[in-house]
Write an enzyme that holds these catalytic residues in place. Structure first.
Site, PDB file in Angstrom:
ATOM      1  N   LYS A  14       0.823  -1.210   0.000  1.00  0.00           N
ATOM      2  CA  LYS A  14       0.000   0.000   0.000  1.00  0.00           C
ATOM      3  C   LYS A  14       0.865   1.273   0.000  1.00  0.00           C
ATOM      4  O   LYS A  14       2.082   1.210   0.291  1.00  0.00           O
ATOM      5  CB  LYS A  14      -0.917  -0.031   1.226  1.00  0.00           C
ATOM      6  CG  LYS A  14      -1.970  -1.156   1.220  1.00  0.00           C
ATOM      7  CD  LYS A  14      -2.766  -1.135   2.537  1.00  0.00           C
ATOM      8  CE  LYS A  14      -3.981  -2.022   2.532  1.00  0.00           C
ATOM      9  NZ  LYS A  14      -4.707  -1.980   3.835  1.00  0.00           N
ATOM     10  N   PHE A  64     -15.093   4.387   7.853  1.00  0.00           N
ATOM     11  CA  PHE A  64     -13.716   4.423   7.348  1.00  0.00           C
ATOM     12  C   PHE A  64     -13.626   4.191   5.847  1.00  0.00           C
ATOM     13  O   PHE A  64     -12.531   4.234   5.278  1.00  0.00           O
ATOM     14  CB  PHE A  64     -12.825   3.423   8.113  1.00  0.00           C
ATOM     15  CG  PHE A  64     -13.154   1.962   7.883  1.00  0.00           C
ATOM     16  CD1 PHE A  64     -12.653   1.273   6.787  1.00  0.00           C
ATOM     17  CD2 PHE A  64     -13.947   1.273   8.784  1.00  0.00           C
ATOM     18  CE1 PHE A  64     -12.941  -0.072   6.582  1.00  0.00           C
ATOM     19  CE2 PHE A  64     -14.251  -0.073   8.588  1.00  0.00           C
ATOM     20  CZ  PHE A  64     -13.743  -0.744   7.482  1.00  0.00           C
ATOM     21  N   ARG A 102      -1.214 -14.152   5.331  1.00  0.00           N
ATOM     22  CA  ARG A 102      -1.982 -13.469   6.395  1.00  0.00           C
ATOM     23  C   ARG A 102      -1.212 -13.520   7.712  1.00  0.00           C
ATOM     24  O   ARG A 102      -1.220 -12.573   8.491  1.00  0.00           O
ATOM     25  CB  ARG A 102      -3.352 -14.128   6.590  1.00  0.00           C
ATOM     26  CG  ARG A 102      -4.420 -13.757   5.589  1.00  0.00           C
ATOM     27  CD  ARG A 102      -4.870 -12.319   5.626  1.00  0.00           C
ATOM     28  NE  ARG A 102      -5.835 -11.989   6.645  1.00  0.00           N
ATOM     29  CZ  ARG A 102      -6.615 -10.901   6.619  1.00  0.00           C
ATOM     30  NH1 ARG A 102      -6.530 -10.035   5.603  1.00  0.00           N
ATOM     31  NH2 ARG A 102      -7.435 -10.647   7.584  1.00  0.00           N
ATOM     32  N   THR A 108      -5.157  -6.772  11.487  1.00  0.00           N
ATOM     33  CA  THR A 108      -5.503  -5.576  10.696  1.00  0.00           C
ATOM     34  C   THR A 108      -5.071  -4.285  11.390  1.00  0.00           C
ATOM     35  O   THR A 108      -4.526  -3.379  10.768  1.00  0.00           O
ATOM     36  CB  THR A 108      -7.037  -5.548  10.470  1.00  0.00           C
ATOM     37  OG1 THR A 108      -7.425  -6.792   9.892  1.00  0.00           O
ATOM     38  CG2 THR A 108      -7.451  -4.409   9.571  1.00  0.00           C
ATOM     39  N   ARG A 122       2.323  -5.678   9.734  1.00  0.00           N
ATOM     40  CA  ARG A 122       1.380  -4.624  10.119  1.00  0.00           C
ATOM     41  C   ARG A 122       1.709  -3.994  11.476  1.00  0.00           C
ATOM     42  O   ARG A 122       1.139  -2.952  11.825  1.00  0.00           O
ATOM     43  CB  ARG A 122      -0.041  -5.185  10.081  1.00  0.00           C
ATOM     44  CG  ARG A 122      -0.522  -5.365   8.631  1.00  0.00           C
ATOM     45  CD  ARG A 122      -1.808  -6.106   8.519  1.00  0.00           C
ATOM     46  NE  ARG A 122      -2.519  -5.805   7.286  1.00  0.00           N
ATOM     47  CZ  ARG A 122      -3.722  -6.281   6.997  1.00  0.00           C
ATOM     48  NH1 ARG A 122      -4.348  -7.089   7.853  1.00  0.00           N
ATOM     49  NH2 ARG A 122      -4.315  -5.966   5.867  1.00  0.00           N
ATOM     50  N   HIS A 147      -2.091  -5.205   1.943  1.00  0.00           N
ATOM     51  CA  HIS A 147      -3.332  -5.985   1.876  1.00  0.00           C
ATOM     52  C   HIS A 147      -2.928  -7.422   1.601  1.00  0.00           C
ATOM     53  O   HIS A 147      -1.986  -7.678   0.847  1.00  0.00           O
ATOM     54  CB  HIS A 147      -4.216  -5.477   0.730  1.00  0.00           C
ATOM     55  CG  HIS A 147      -5.339  -6.419   0.436  1.00  0.00           C
ATOM     56  ND1 HIS A 147      -6.494  -6.453   1.191  1.00  0.00           N
ATOM     57  CD2 HIS A 147      -5.460  -7.415  -0.478  1.00  0.00           C
ATOM     58  CE1 HIS A 147      -7.283  -7.409   0.736  1.00  0.00           C
ATOM     59  NE2 HIS A 147      -6.678  -8.004  -0.279  1.00  0.00           N
TER      60      HIS A 147
HETATM   61  O1  CDP Z   1      -7.207  -5.890   5.470  1.00  0.00           O
HETATM   62  P1  CDP Z   1      -7.990  -6.833   6.344  1.00  0.00           P
HETATM   63  O2  CDP Z   1      -8.684  -7.918   5.546  1.00  0.00           O
HETATM   64  O3  CDP Z   1      -7.153  -7.388   7.460  1.00  0.00           O
HETATM   65  O4  CDP Z   1      -9.110  -5.959   7.090  1.00  0.00           O
HETATM   66  P2  CDP Z   1     -10.574  -5.500   6.650  1.00  0.00           P
HETATM   67  O5  CDP Z   1     -11.425  -5.538   7.868  1.00  0.00           O
HETATM   68  O6  CDP Z   1     -11.041  -6.238   5.445  1.00  0.00           O
HETATM   69  O7  CDP Z   1     -10.377  -3.971   6.260  1.00  0.00           O
HETATM   70  C1  CDP Z   1      -9.769  -3.597   5.035  1.00  0.00           C
HETATM   71  C2  CDP Z   1      -8.822  -2.446   5.296  1.00  0.00           C
HETATM   72  O8  CDP Z   1      -9.602  -1.339   5.737  1.00  0.00           O
HETATM   73  C3  CDP Z   1      -7.821  -2.668   6.421  1.00  0.00           C
HETATM   74  O9  CDP Z   1      -6.656  -3.351   5.996  1.00  0.00           O
HETATM   75  C4  CDP Z   1      -7.526  -1.272   6.893  1.00  0.00           C
HETATM   76  O10 CDP Z   1      -6.525  -0.639   6.088  1.00  0.00           O
HETATM   77  C5  CDP Z   1      -8.853  -0.559   6.650  1.00  0.00           C
HETATM   78  N1  CDP Z   1      -9.648  -0.401   7.898  1.00  0.00           N
HETATM   79  C6  CDP Z   1      -9.684   0.862   8.498  1.00  0.00           C
HETATM   80  O11 CDP Z   1      -9.055   1.798   7.986  1.00  0.00           O
HETATM   81  N2  CDP Z   1     -10.399   1.070   9.651  1.00  0.00           N
HETATM   82  C7  CDP Z   1     -11.102   0.067  10.206  1.00  0.00           C
HETATM   83  N3  CDP Z   1     -11.795   0.307  11.345  1.00  0.00           N
HETATM   84  C8  CDP Z   1     -11.076  -1.220   9.634  1.00  0.00           C
HETATM   85  C9  CDP Z   1     -10.336  -1.422   8.459  1.00  0.00           C
HETATM   86 MG    MG Z   2     -10.389  -7.940   4.411  1.00  0.00          MG
END
Ligand code: CDP
Ligand code: MG
Length: 243
Positions: A14, A64, A102, A108, A122, A147
């Protein structure tokens, strides 16, 4: 090659990782030596709003979501430098590609990552407050460097969203492809089979296309129920074409 050898996952390096010169570090952690996985495809992408919104479609409507789209399109980290607004998209392949990456990516939320898995990718991320129009903090954006697809199903959807079959060497393609016998053009959010001034030729006869994409294009063109959106198919064909 056995079925599991063709397991695939999508990684996006990213804009925050690019800005902090962490690309090489991330690639080293994900190398074949450490993960047993191989590159199957890679490209540098100036992420369009269409591609960003399709990629994160499951998060539409959340606080978000708009900041997340600004983040992945590079607008947050490089607001005045379009030349730097890009991500590195990579398809990794090999046994258990999804859970392996992962695990190295980690949780996350970068704060949780630092507590639960110090050293994961991360854990080097940051949190960015999201405010409402009155300046009250209502959520936080998680700038977490990469990601990584969360499931095999997500990986299939995401790889087909970002990559055309021919971006991946033929023996490494993990999903069914088909040769198109029809022309498809795209303009102003609409599909057509005839060229009109200003339209993009998405697919021409003889082109190799993901079989599921072709089914969506046929359904939309023929006015029958489609299993996916037009944007989910065309976004990758417009990558690096539209500014
Ligand atoms: O990327 P991942 O699958 O682990 O998490 P997700 O729940 O699918 O969310 C996608 C992306 O959204 C995350 O990797 C974060 O960069 C962003 N995100 C965020 O900015 N604020 C949140 N409360 C949750 C997710
Ligand atoms: Mg996701």
């Amino acid at each position: 090659m056995s079925g599991k050898e063709l397991d695939q996952t999508l990684v996006l390096i990213k804009p925050d990782a690019l800005k902090n010169s962490l690309t090489g570090y991330v690639l080293s952690l994900l190398s074949e030596f450490h993960t047993g996985l191989r590159f199957a495809g890679t490209k540098i992408v100036h992420v369009s709003k269409m591609l960003a919104e399709e990629h994160y479609a499951e998060h539409r409507g959340k606080h978000f979501f708009p900041p997340l789209i600004e983040y992945i399109t590079g607008l947050s980290h490089y607001p005045d430098e379009p030349i730097k607004q890009r991500v590195v998209a990579i398809v990794y392949q090999g046994i258990d590609a999804v859970p392996k990456i992962r695990a190295i990516a980690g949780p996350t939320n970068p704060l949780v990552a630092r507590e639960q898995k110090p050293g994961c990718i991360r854990s080097l991320g940051t949190l960015f407050p999201i405010k409402d129009k009155d300046g009250q903090i209502i959520d936080q954006r998680m700038d977490n460097l990469i990601h990584a697809s969360a499931t095999d199903l997500e990986a299939e959807r995401e790889i087909k969203l970002w990559f055309m079959p021919n971006d991946i060497p033929p023996y490494m393609q993990g999903y069914a492809t088909k040769k198109s016998e029809r022309h498809f053009y795209f303009k102003d959010g609409k599909l057509s089979e005839d060229h009109v001034p200003g339209s993009f030729c998405i697919v021409a006869p003889g082109d190799i296309v993901w079989e599921s994409d072709l089914a969506i294009l046929h359904a939309i063109a023929d006015g029958t129920p489609s299993k996916g959106t037009l944007e989910s198919v065309v976004a990758k064909y417009l990558v690096n074409q539209i500014r």
